[in-house]
Design an enzyme around this catalytic site. Structure first.
Site, PDB file in Angstrom:
ATOM      1  N   GLU A  44      24.620  11.429  -0.424  1.00 31.99           N
ATOM      2  CA  GLU A  44      23.082  11.340  -0.230  1.00 31.99           C
ATOM      3  C   GLU A  44      22.249  12.278  -1.074  1.00 31.99           C
ATOM      4  OE1 GLU A  44      19.511  11.681   3.429  1.00 31.99           O
ATOM      5  OE2 GLU A  44      21.901  12.374   3.714  1.00 31.99           O
ATOM      6  N   LYS A  66      23.724   6.978   0.279  1.00 31.60           N
ATOM      7  CA  LYS A  66      22.628   6.872   1.104  1.00 31.60           C
ATOM      8  C   LYS A  66      21.380   7.353   0.207  1.00 31.60           C
ATOM      9  CE  LYS A  66      20.654   8.619   5.408  1.00 31.60           C
ATOM     10  NZ  LYS A  66      20.787   8.850   6.776  1.00 31.60           N
TER      11      LYS A  66
END
Length: 296
Positions: A177, A214
């Site tokens: 992420e 993500k």
């Protein structure tokens, strides 16, 4: 088929989204305040974590929170190690056909070269082995990009994948992420640099090394299509990044192949003083809205 193989198949192919219930120590007071619990009403970390676990338990045990629309949940460590209705959190969720992920990052370093790298994660391999034994499928770790500084972006992606390889070697699937700040002036250019850096790291993985990504919803619709189709990527999921539910889901529907992994956009509107019926109604509506946007 092992539980891990079942979970991998579910994450690769099934419809739904990932709920993020992973607020850590720094963000917990804000989450509780949004839920209607003032900081002055509790003392110390133990009381604070007890209250946030009660909130999360209320969410997870709600009748609308099930595997029909929710594929996975990202958990904070204390939530993972606590119990829900008398059994471990991961066991409770898997009974609902929901896969568990653990937030493993320990916060962020000061801003440098337009980014915030993650702080070191002590004994990472040991942590992964421990949570793997508890039924966890994957991990999540967050860092943040504020400016289109190619050196900083390269550093952030390299750190994410270096940690990711350790996680893979110890049997779990990492969620990478590198969040892009939605307020960045050069957000579109950041995403172009980030995309290239991620593709380069994916190219270096072996065929059996799998990751999830993500990402902040991009400025250009379907900009991450190549990532959604990459053989080393199990799934691309989107963070809400500060957008409210309406804005986040509207952007999500414009990006094919990406599903939600929302926190704020999922939990906004829930309050401690709501009746069970009121609470369930608000949560159910948010789940339905995010699910529809994830499968469009």
């Amino acid at each position: 088929m092992s539980a891990f193989e079942q979970q991998l198949k579910r994450m690769q192919h099934d419809k739904g989204f990932i709920a993020a219930l992973d607020q850590s120590g720094g963000s917990t007071p804000k989450a509780l305040l949004g839920y209607g619990i003032q900081e002055s009403t509790y003392k110390g970390e133990d009381e604070m974590y007890g209250l946030i676990h009660a909130m999360r338990s209320r969410v997870m045990t709600d009748r609308s929170f099930n595997g029909d629309k929710i594929l996975g949940v990202i958990l904070f460590e204390k939530t993972l190690n606590a119990k829900v209705e008398g059994i471990s959190t991961t066991e409770y969720l898997w009974k609902k056909n929901i896969v568990s992920f653990l937030k493993i990052d320990k916060g962020l370093e000061p801003k440098d070269k337009g980014v915030q790298l993650m702080k070191p994660i002590p004994s990472l391999a040991g942590v992964i082995q421990d949570v793997k034994s508890k039924g966890v499928f994957g991990t999540k770790m967050r860092s943040v990009i504020f400016e289109n500084n190619t050196a900083g972006i390269s550093n952030i992606v390299k750190q994410q994948f270096d940690f990711g390889r350790v996680i893979i070697e110890n049997g779990l699937v990492p969620i990478i992420e590198p969040e892009v700040d939605i307020h960045a002036i050069d957000k579109k250019e950041i995403e172009e640099s980030l995309n290239q850096a991620i593709l380069a790291e994916l190219k270096a993985l072996s065929p059996d090394q799998k990751v999830m990504l993500k990402l902040t919803l991009p400025s250009v619709d379907n900009f991450y299509t190549e990532l959604t189709k990459h053989p080393q990527v199990v799934r691309v999921v989107a963070l809400s990044g500060g957008y409210d539910l309406e804005k986040a889901t509207k952007l999500l529907t414009s990006n094919n192949g990406i599903i939600a992994s929302f926190s704020r956009a999922l939990l906004d509107g829930l309050r401690v003083d709501q009746t069970t019926e009121e609470f369930s109604g608000v949560l159910s509506k948010a789940i339905d809205t995010i699910y529809r946007a994830s499968i469009t």
